[in-house]
Design a protein around this motif. Structure first.
Motif, short mmCIF file in Angstrom:
data_model
loop_
_atom_site.label_atom_id
_atom_site.label_comp_id
_atom_site.label_asym_id
_atom_site.label_seq_id
_atom_site.Cartn_x
_atom_site.Cartn_y
_atom_site.Cartn_z
N UNK A 84 11.44 -4.59 -8.08
CA UNK A 84 11.65 -3.53 -7.08
C UNK A 84 10.33 -3.14 -6.43
N UNK A 85 9.30 -3.01 -7.24
CA UNK A 85 7.98 -2.65 -6.71
C UNK A 85 7.44 -3.75 -5.79
N UNK A 86 7.67 -5.00 -6.14
CA UNK A 86 7.19 -6.11 -5.30
C UNK A 86 7.91 -6.12 -3.95
N UNK A 87 9.19 -5.80 -3.96
CA UNK A 87 9.94 -5.70 -2.70
C UNK A 87 9.34 -4.59 -1.84
N UNK A 88 9.01 -3.46 -2.47
CA UNK A 88 8.40 -2.35 -1.72
C UNK A 88 7.04 -2.76 -1.16
N UNK A 89 6.25 -3.46 -1.96
CA UNK A 89 4.94 -3.94 -1.49
C UNK A 89 5.09 -4.84 -0.27
N UNK A 90 6.02 -5.77 -0.34
CA UNK A 90 6.22 -6.69 0.77
C UNK A 90 6.73 -5.97 2.01
N UNK A 91 7.59 -5.01 1.81
CA UNK A 91 8.09 -4.22 2.94
C UNK A 91 6.93 -3.48 3.60
N UNK A 92 6.09 -2.84 2.79
CA UNK A 92 4.93 -2.13 3.32
C UNK A 92 3.93 -3.09 3.97
N UNK A 93 3.72 -4.24 3.35
CA UNK A 93 2.79 -5.23 3.90
C UNK A 93 3.25 -5.68 5.28
N UNK A 94 4.55 -5.90 5.42
CA UNK A 94 5.08 -6.33 6.70
C UNK A 94 5.04 -5.24 7.75
N UNK A 95 5.35 -4.03 7.33
CA UNK A 95 5.39 -2.91 8.27
C UNK A 95 4.01 -2.56 8.78
N UNK A 96 3.01 -2.64 7.90
CA UNK A 96 1.66 -2.18 8.24
C UNK A 96 0.64 -3.31 8.37
N UNK A 97 1.11 -4.55 8.37
CA UNK A 97 0.19 -5.71 8.42
C UNK A 97 -0.89 -5.60 7.34
#
Length: 120
Positions: A84-97
């Motif tokens: 779940x945390x990795x999904x959140x990290x990837x979501x944030x990484x994509x949203x904020x480059x």
């Protein structure tokens, strides 16, 4: 939806997988490969490819998460939270480059892959 994408990728690329253990290894490798592509897309400022590769990684992690048997104890519960945390990290990484968050996720999956290979 995402789970079907991960399964389709698996079927297309590896019709002759020997075991579910090998499948997990391949899924971990897929996350690392897709994260590397997403990182390149961020560096190239290619939004379309960044979204595509990030979503592919998320799809794999969601598939891994959906196959956990939480009745098996602490390790399954730990992995559920970790995924779940990795999904959140990837979501944030994509949203904020954010390449740092992408790298953090990749580092986790490198360790998971190494541990998984030790078990096999």
């Amino acid at each position: 939806m995402y789970g079907n994408v991960a399964y389709d990728i698996y079927v297309e690329n590896n019709l002759g997988v020997e075991s579910p253990l090998k499948l997990v290894e391949m899924l971990y490798e897929g996350v690392l490969r897709f994260n590397a592509q997403a990182k390149k897309a961020i560096k190239d400022t290619d939004i379309e490819k960044r979204v595509y590769w990030t979503n592919r990684s998320i799809a794999i992690i969601m598939e891994l998460k959906s196959t956990l048997d939480l009745s098996q104890g602490d390790i399954a519960t730990y992995l559920d939270g970790l995924y779940s945390y990795q999904i959140q990290l990837l979501t944030d990484a994509g949203t904020h480059n954010d390449i740092k968050k992408l790298d953090e996720c990749s580092n986790v999956f490198k360790e998971l892959l190494s541990a998984w290979r030790d078990l096999m």
